[in-house]
Design an enzyme around this catalytic site. Structure first.
Site, short mmCIF file in Angstrom:
data_model
loop_
_atom_site.label_atom_id
_atom_site.label_comp_id
_atom_site.label_asym_id
_atom_site.label_seq_id
_atom_site.Cartn_x
_atom_site.Cartn_y
_atom_site.Cartn_z
N PRO A 9 0.79 -1.22 0.00
CA PRO A 9 0.00 0.00 0.00
C PRO A 9 0.83 1.28 0.00
CG PRO A 9 -0.91 -1.57 1.55
CD PRO A 9 0.37 -2.16 1.05
N ASN A 10 0.38 2.22 -0.77
CA ASN A 10 0.92 3.59 -0.86
C ASN A 10 2.24 3.70 -1.64
OD1 ASN A 10 -1.18 4.86 0.72
ND2 ASN A 10 -0.32 3.77 2.46
N ARG A 17 5.11 10.97 -2.22
CA ARG A 17 4.80 10.74 -0.81
C ARG A 17 6.05 10.87 0.06
NH1 ARG A 17 4.54 4.61 1.32
NH2 ARG A 17 3.92 5.05 3.45
N TYR A 22 11.26 8.60 1.46
CA TYR A 22 11.17 7.64 0.36
C TYR A 22 11.78 8.13 -0.95
CZ TYR A 22 7.83 5.69 3.70
OH TYR A 22 7.25 5.18 4.84
N ASN A 72 7.84 -5.54 -0.38
CA ASN A 72 7.80 -4.40 0.52
C ASN A 72 6.35 -4.27 0.95
OD1 ASN A 72 7.66 -1.98 1.83
ND2 ASN A 72 8.92 -0.86 0.37
N ALA A 75 2.86 -0.52 5.21
CA ALA A 75 2.41 -0.55 6.61
C ALA A 75 1.83 -1.91 7.02
CB ALA A 75 1.38 0.55 6.84
N GLU A 96 11.92 -9.58 2.84
CA GLU A 96 11.17 -8.37 3.18
C GLU A 96 12.09 -7.17 2.98
OE1 GLU A 96 10.33 -8.40 7.36
OE2 GLU A 96 9.70 -6.29 7.37
N HIS A 98 12.47 -2.73 2.77
CA HIS A 98 11.93 -1.40 3.07
C HIS A 98 12.88 -0.34 2.55
CE1 HIS A 98 8.89 -3.17 5.62
NE2 HIS A 98 9.84 -3.96 6.09
N ARG A 105 12.56 4.81 13.09
CA ARG A 105 11.45 5.74 12.86
C ARG A 105 10.48 5.64 14.04
NH1 ARG A 105 9.12 5.17 6.97
NH2 ARG A 105 8.02 7.04 7.69
C1 DQA Z 1 8.01 1.15 4.14
C2 DQA Z 1 8.00 1.44 5.65
C3 DQA Z 1 6.61 1.28 6.22
O1 DQA Z 1 6.61 1.55 7.61
C4 DQA Z 1 5.65 2.23 5.54
O2 DQA Z 1 4.35 2.04 6.04
C5 DQA Z 1 5.69 2.12 4.06
C6 DQA Z 1 6.99 1.99 3.40
C7 DQA Z 1 9.39 1.43 3.51
O3 DQA Z 1 9.59 1.01 2.37
O4 DQA Z 1 10.24 2.06 4.13
O5 DQA Z 1 4.68 2.22 3.39
O6 DQA Z 1 7.71 -0.22 3.95
#
Ligand code: DQA
Length: 142
Positions: A9-10, A17, A22, A72, A75, A96, A98, A105
């Site tokens: 998501p996102n 964003r 990021y 990835n 959240a 996994e 990120h 954070r």
């Molecule tokens: C993320 C870190 C997560 O906490 C966050 O919700 C994201 C991006 C990262 O790539 O750093 O959406 O996965």
């Protein structure tokens, strides 16, 4: 190797964003970066969704196509037992990743319910988290 690369998501809003966390490059740029590094030697399939169920469906559907997974989870990392169980269920090596350093954070980001069903985690290296994640998969499957 056939590698399924899943963005949660996102991550479709990459570049717009929270650029301090990021970066300013887009999801298309990220996928190109991964392709530049591994596109010649591996078959890559990319998937992004903002929906937990769609990501679970994708993992189920691709479980016989893919040899391994880089995900990835966004959240979902921090609370999704549904995604955790899906990764466990498909029985493929999964890393996994990120973009940001989730260990440095907010408190809620320090917890990952996904890590226990993955062969490893790469965080805080921007686009190169994915590159290192694929490297980890290659070392694991050798
Ligand atoms: C993320 C870190 C997560 O906490 C966050 O919700 C994201 C991006 C990262 O790539 O750093 O959406 O996965």
């Amino acid at each position: 190797m056939k590698i399924l690369i899943v963005h949660g998501p996102n991550l479709n809003l990459l570049g717009e964003r929270n650029p301090k966390q990021y970066g300013t490059e887009s999801l298309t740029d990220l996928n190109s970066h991964i392709r530049e590094n591994y596109g010649k030697d591996h078959t890559l399939k990319f998937f992004q969704s903002n929906s937990e169920g769609a990501i679970v469906d994708c993992l189920h559907e691709e479980r016989y196509w893919a040899d391994s997974i880089v995900i990835n989870p966004g959240a979902l990392t921090h609370y999704s037992y549904v995604l955790r169980d899906a990764i466990e269920a498909v029985e493929l090596p999964c890393v996994e990743v990120h973009l940001s350093d989730i260990a440095n954070r907010e408190e809620f980001r320090k917890i990952s319910v996904i890590t226990p069903v993955c062969i490893g985690q790469v965080k805080g290296k921007g686009f190169d988290s994915y590159v290192e994640g694929i490297q980890m998969l290659m070392e694991h499957t050798q």
